[in-house]
Design a protein around this motif. Structure first.
Motif, PDB file in Angstrom:
ATOM      1  N   UNK A  43       0.852  -1.195   0.000  1.00 41.59           N
ATOM      2  CA  UNK A  43       0.000   0.000   0.000  1.00 41.59           C
ATOM      3  C   UNK A  43       0.887   1.245   0.000  1.00 41.59           C
ATOM      4  N   UNK A  44       0.584   2.200  -0.873  1.00 39.42           N
ATOM      5  CA  UNK A  44       1.377   3.427  -1.008  1.00 39.42           C
ATOM      6  C   UNK A  44       0.605   4.591  -0.396  1.00 39.42           C
ATOM      7  N   UNK A  45       1.158   5.193   0.646  1.00 35.61           N
ATOM      8  CA  UNK A  45       0.568   6.389   1.232  1.00 35.61           C
ATOM      9  C   UNK A  45       1.144   7.623   0.544  1.00 35.61           C
ATOM     10  N   UNK A  46       0.455   8.762   0.650  1.00 35.46           N
ATOM     11  CA  UNK A  46       0.922   9.975  -0.021  1.00 35.46           C
ATOM     12  C   UNK A  46       0.932  11.155   0.943  1.00 35.46           C
ATOM     13  N   UNK A  47       1.722  12.161   0.601  1.00 38.37           N
ATOM     14  CA  UNK A  47       1.895  13.312   1.477  1.00 38.37           C
ATOM     15  C   UNK A  47       0.609  14.128   1.636  1.00 38.37           C
TER      16      UNK A  47
END
Length: 521
Positions: free
Chosen positions: A282-286
């Motif tokens: 899973x890729x989280x973002x700013x």
């Protein structure tokens, strides 16, 4: 013929409530539907009569039973899904406390901004892997706690649309693993997270949240009252599906570990999803935006969602229809839409830019801003109506690219569904803008199919979701539309202009929002 050779999928969407009968091989047998009804209020509220929603659902089931010979006797199980987000409150007697708040409701816009900007907003995002926005139950409950505490005092349970229908079908209060987790849970544990609920300052209302269940492992029987209303047999197993976008993802081919595709659903709202094999990917973002939702098993769908997709087309075409009507000329909107493909493909790309934030609730992906609004920019005296309409189509596919790039690289193949998937222009432009093959699926009711697949797994007709997909989905995937090289280069250029304009607009949105507030005081 098997005694139990049918599955029924219920899909209670924003626009239409459907009941669809499928054979055990996934072939659609019959469909019944009714237009949905909701009310838009002057204060930004968008509400739906909960009892009417249940009555309409029972009616479409009864209509389906009438269509299909021996339907009640042949029905092995029912899966139910529905529109996402929103808040549907009931009291201890199971009666609505108020009309349901839909995902379109914008009353909690300021609350959404406050929650997202508070220090605990980062913890909430990291636990749920889902950004806070104005559509969600957690935002609605926080607004109600401050502005309408009497609603919460009367309430015993806070449900989503499909949860309400599941309760009316079975008498059981439950939430599913998608909405329950992305709103109040931890995506790694797939259960409620106490620190998320505490960070929202909703600990005193924790009892409003029903238990989370997995519809592929748990079912409950249709009640006698629901059986009378629907024409089905009491005791028929009912399974709580995932939220509608996740059921659509199942039915439209996102669940494919071998390909790891993307899925774009261009319906009323725009969903841009990528398949994620496990929690570590899973890729989280700013910007702390987007949604992450679990499939049954170990995989996820990670998504960015445009608040409005075909709503932009409906609005633009509606303007044209209004012009015709003002001159006493008649035009059918559906026929008008069908004639748009050639007009759009023949128009000049880049003659105008359009940012498709037409919803009065703002935008939620790939950024969250309740004050965001749609706009045409870059017009001059040579811009034609066809150019402006092309800009709207371009805006939808450029918004899709914006969303995918926020989640990482664009997947190597995109599956596409939703109303706009019927448009040759949309399919071709999306493929070029994303520089990826686009495949549609010969499954007109992907959401209902996904709900029925969950019921099929629960009933042991398939070993797991993957085997259900192999049987029901893979054979229906159409040949890919390949990107046109010239259009690919064109969209690379257009995207830079689109993105720079989008990044420059928030100050204007803020000023416009202040002006609107002053004008309405």
């Amino acid at each position: 013929m098997s005694a139990k050779d049918l599955l029924i999928g219920i899909d209670a969407g924003t626009s239409v409530i459907k009941a669809v009968a499928f054979g055990l091989d996934g072939q659609q047998i019959a469909l019944a539907s009714r237009r949905n009804e909701y009310v838009s209020l002057p204060d930004g509220g968008v509400e739906q009569d909960m009892n009417r929603t249940w009555a309409d659902t029972a009616l479409v089931l009864a209509e389906l039973v009438e269509q299909v010979p021996d339907c009640a006797a042949r029905c092995a199980a029912i899966g139910v899904t529905g529109q996402g987000d929103g808040t549907w409150l009931i009291d201890r007697e199971g009666e609505p406390v108020h009309d349901g708040w839909l995902w379109l409701d914008s009353r909690a816009a300021a609350t959404s901004r406050r929650l997202a900007e508070m220090p605990r907003g980062r913890l909430i995002y990291e636990r749920t892997a889902t950004g806070i926005n104005v559509c969600q139950m957690r935002t609605h409950l926080c607004w109600m706690k401050e502005h309408a505490p009497e609603l919460l005092k009367k309430s015993a349970s806070a449900l989503h649309c499909k949860d309400w229908l599941y309760f009316k079908l079975t008498g059981v209060l439950a939430a599913d693993i998608s909405e329950g987790v992305f709103t109040f849970g931890d995506y790694r544990t797939r259960d409620y997270a106490p620190d998320v609920i505490e960070s929202l300052d909703l600990a005193e209302h924790r009892d409003l949240l029903p238990p989370i269940i997995d519809g592929t492992t748990v079912s409950h029987g249709l009640t006698a009252e629901a059986a009378v209303k629907s024409g089905l047999r009491a005791g028929t197993p009912v399974c709580l599906g995932l939220v509608d976008v996740m059921c659509s993802a199942l039915g439209a081919g996102l669940y494919d570990p071998a390909v790891s595709p993307g899925l774009t659903i261009l319906g009323s709202t725009g969903m841009h999803m990528r398949f994620v094999g496990d929690a570590d990917a899973v890729v989280l973002n700013e910007d702390m935006c987007g949604y992450t939702m679990p499939f049954p098993g170990g995989a996820f769908a990670q998504m960015q969602t445009n608040m409005a997709a075909t709503l932009n087309l409906d609005w633009a075409l509606g303007l044209a229809v209004q012009v015709f009507q003002s001159q006493n000329l008649s035009v059918e909107p559906e026929q008008f839409l069908a004639s748009m493909d050639d007009l759009v493909l023949g128009a000049t790309p880049g003659a105008a830019f359009f940012h498709p934030y037409i919803s009065s609730a703002g935008e939620r992906g790939p950024f969250t801003n309740p004050d965001a609004r749609a706009s045409w920019t870059g017009l001059d005296q040579g811009t034609t109506w066809a150019d402006m309409l092309r800009a709207v189509f371009d805006g939808l596919v450029l918004a899709a690219r914006d969303c995918y790039q926020t989640m990482g690289d664009v997947p190597g193949e995109i599956r596409m569904t939703g109303g706009a998937a019927k448009s040759k222009a949309c399919r071709s432009l999306l493929s070029a803008c994303l520089n990826a093959p686009v495949r549609t699926i010969a499954q007109p009711e992907a959401g209902a199919a996904g709900a029925a697949m969950i019921a099929a797994v629960q009933q042991g007709l398939f070993r797991n979701v993957a085997s259900a997909v192999d049987s029901w989905v893979t054979p229906l995937l159409n040949d890919a539309i390949l990107p046109d090289d010239e259009l690919v280069r064109l969209y690379d250029t257009l995207f830079n202009g689109y993105l720079e304009t989008r990044l420059a607009l928030p100050k204007a949105w803020d000023a416009q929002a202040r002006a609107r507030r002053e004008l309405t005081q």
